[in-house]
Scaffold this motif. Structure first.
Motif, PDB file in Angstrom:
ATOM      1  N   GLU A   2       0.839  -1.209   0.000  1.00  0.00           N
ATOM      2  CA  GLU A   2       0.000   0.000   0.000  1.00  0.00           C
ATOM      3  C   GLU A   2       0.882   1.270   0.000  1.00  0.00           C
ATOM      4  O   GLU A   2       0.650   2.207  -0.748  1.00  0.00           O
TER       5      GLU A   2
ATOM      6  N   ARG B  35       1.304   4.007  -2.907  1.00  0.00           N
ATOM      7  CA  ARG B  35       1.072   5.440  -2.630  1.00  0.00           C
ATOM      8  C   ARG B  35       2.264   6.262  -3.130  1.00  0.00           C
ATOM      9  O   ARG B  35       2.102   7.334  -3.715  1.00  0.00           O
TER      10      ARG B  35
ATOM     11  N   GLU C  58       2.282   9.280  -5.954  1.00  0.00           N
ATOM     12  CA  GLU C  58       2.859  10.627  -5.758  1.00  0.00           C
ATOM     13  C   GLU C  58       3.931  10.912  -6.819  1.00  0.00           C
ATOM     14  O   GLU C  58       4.031  12.019  -7.345  1.00  0.00           O
TER      15      GLU C  58
END
Ligand code: SF4
Length: 242
Positions: A74, A78, A82
């Motif tokens: 996860e 993420r 970004e």
């Protein structure tokens, strides 16, 4: 391309990005071959399209905030999300591809980023240029100081990748180049400096630059090399100054 795969294999890193565990390295590519990223897209988490001097700092700042290795999938995903928000960064896993005729075309996955735009250093004169490079203990190819006087080329030869991907043409000023040349010779002790660009003789102030470098460096017995010149722009006066 095949050497990249050997490199990953020798490093014990899974070849395909999709097969990498959350704790495995993030593999990022850049440079001229990454301008057409799709052939190598399955093997990289991200590819930087365009010039790297500025975007590398943005990537490092982001990385510092995440402190890899990533604890789980996860956090890794993420981070990639970004990363893909940075201008010029292509994260293939986030872009579904579609075959359009003979081409494979990545489809936009977010309204925030309808396309990946090539990064360009707008102000080359202000861009960081390293003046304390490593000096090898033994003689190697290109064993001399070098400064990049300009980037891009106005000629537009149809077969030339560099002439296209480094557009638009930009130049460093004579003042900046003289400062860089002195700094790099002070730091390395080289007795030769090469003025790098796609076509040195197209630099608009080449005679003034050579005169200035001659003033700065001839007493130190440093010679000046022009590694890439077009014959149609080279004359007797230029030969005399070199
Ligand atoms: S770098 Fe050389 S080959 Fe490429 S566009 Fe310029 S002149 Fe042509």
């Amino acid at each position: 391309y095949a050497s990249v795969l050997s490199l990953l294999d020798l490093g014990g890193i899974a070849l395909r990005a999709a097969d990498r565990a959350p704790t495995e390295p993030i593999v990022i590519a850049g440079g001229p071959c990454a301008v057409n990223p799709e052939p190598m897209a399955p093997f990289f988490e991200a590819l930087v399209i365009g010039e790297g001097e500025e975007v590398v700092h943005e990537i490092m700042d982001l990385l510092a905030g995440f402190s890899p290795p990533f604890a789980d999938a996860e956090i890794r995903s993420r981070f990639l999300g970004e990363l893909s928000r940075i201008e010029g960064v292509y994260v293939p896993s986030l872009w579904p591809v579609e075959q359009v005729g003979r081409f494979i075309v990545p489809q936009p996955h977010s309204p925030d980023k309808p396309a990946v735009r090539r990064r360009i250093v707008e102000d080359l004169d202000a861009a960081l240029f390293p003046t304390r490079p490593l000096v090898p203990y033994r003689e190697s190819v290109h064993d001399r100081a070098q400064i990049e006087i300009s980037r891009g080329c106005t000629r537009g030869c149809r077969f030339c990748q560099a002439g296209i991907i480094y557009r638009p043409t930009r130049e460093r000023s004579v003042e900046t180049l003289r400062r860089l040349a002195n700094e790099i010779i002070d730091a390395t002790g080289y007795d030769q400096i090469s003025l790098s660009s796609l076509s040195c003789t197209d630099y608009t102030r080449i005679e003034e630059l050579l005169e200035g470098l001659h003033q700065d460096l001839s007493d130190r017995r440093v010679s000046i090399g022009l590694p890439s010149i077009r014959v149609d722009a080279f004359g007797v006066e230029l030969a005399r100054r070199v």
